[in-house]
Design a protein around this motif. Sequence first.
Motif, mmCIF file in Angstrom:
data_model
loop_
_atom_site.group_PDB
_atom_site.id
_atom_site.type_symbol
_atom_site.label_atom_id
_atom_site.label_comp_id
_atom_site.label_asym_id
_atom_site.label_seq_id
_atom_site.Cartn_x
_atom_site.Cartn_y
_atom_site.Cartn_z
ATOM 1 N N SER A 1 -48.660 42.190 -61.125
ATOM 2 C CA SER A 1 -47.829 42.022 -59.931
ATOM 3 C C SER A 1 -46.572 41.211 -60.242
ATOM 4 O O SER A 1 -45.480 41.511 -59.737
ATOM 5 C CB SER A 1 -48.632 41.337 -58.821
ATOM 6 O OG SER A 1 -49.707 42.161 -58.413
ATOM 7 N N ALA B 1 -51.795 44.781 -56.993
ATOM 8 C CA ALA B 1 -50.513 45.293 -57.485
ATOM 9 C C ALA B 1 -49.919 46.303 -56.519
ATOM 10 O O ALA B 1 -48.703 46.289 -56.263
ATOM 11 C CB ALA B 1 -50.701 45.920 -58.866
ATOM 12 N N SER C 1 -46.491 45.693 -54.488
ATOM 13 C CA SER C 1 -45.359 46.604 -54.702
ATOM 14 C C SER C 1 -44.805 47.140 -53.391
ATOM 15 O O SER C 1 -43.585 47.235 -53.210
ATOM 16 C CB SER C 1 -45.795 47.774 -55.600
ATOM 17 O OG SER C 1 -46.235 47.323 -56.852
#
Length: 244
Positions: free
Chosen positions: A32, A113, A117
């Motif tokens: 991340s 992640a 995002s």
Amino acid sequence: MKPRLALATAVRVLRQVRHDPRTIVLLLVMPSLLIGLMAWIFVDTPVFGQVGPALLGLFPFVVMFLVTSITTLRERRSGTLERLMTLPVGKFDLIAGYAVAFGLLGTVQSLIAAGFSVWVCGLDVSSSAWLLVLVAVMNALLGTTLGLFASAFAATEFQVIQFMPAVVFPQILLGGIFIPRDQMPAFLSAVSDWLPLSHTIAALQDVSTKVDAAPDVLREVWILAAFTVAFLVLGSVTLRRRTP
């Protein structure tokens, strides 16, 4: 395969990882952070929107490959696997247990992640968000099983790192990040079709750009599942005792 034995192996591995905070940070946070860094570098430009889906597949894949292969190699070198194989535990049970443990960690990593995002970095998703999560999870499982398989051919952690240019970098170059695969020379395009990361990147790009991406994405997911199972089987086949 005996699910009870595979589950016991998975629990043991997870307990070991729990006492290693650096590994936990590397697994759950680092992808991340790298995605966030790329989004920050290309802020106010369309670049992150173009490469962001590929990065969501690339960074977790690389991290899971490294952590899984190095951890399994240490288990081999320390004699842990050797001792376990003297017990009535099948080789596939052991490998499946490692896959379950790191697969669970990879799933959590993928959820973090993907959420980071989309909700923090502003990655546009034209299709359903569940497809994005599904591909991200399959990608983490793929990196896990490939790492299990690769650990059989390394004697030291340094040799695991040496696998990066041989195993991972070609997949990055031919995966469609820098140039669409259909615009590559015919031979390279044909080779890329047989590289698992290419299918991850294609699926993530479809999720990002197509409204009705489910048929194409699910086809790529089945291909990733086939690669994952193949690496799992190969990992169990290459698991051998060093002593009679």
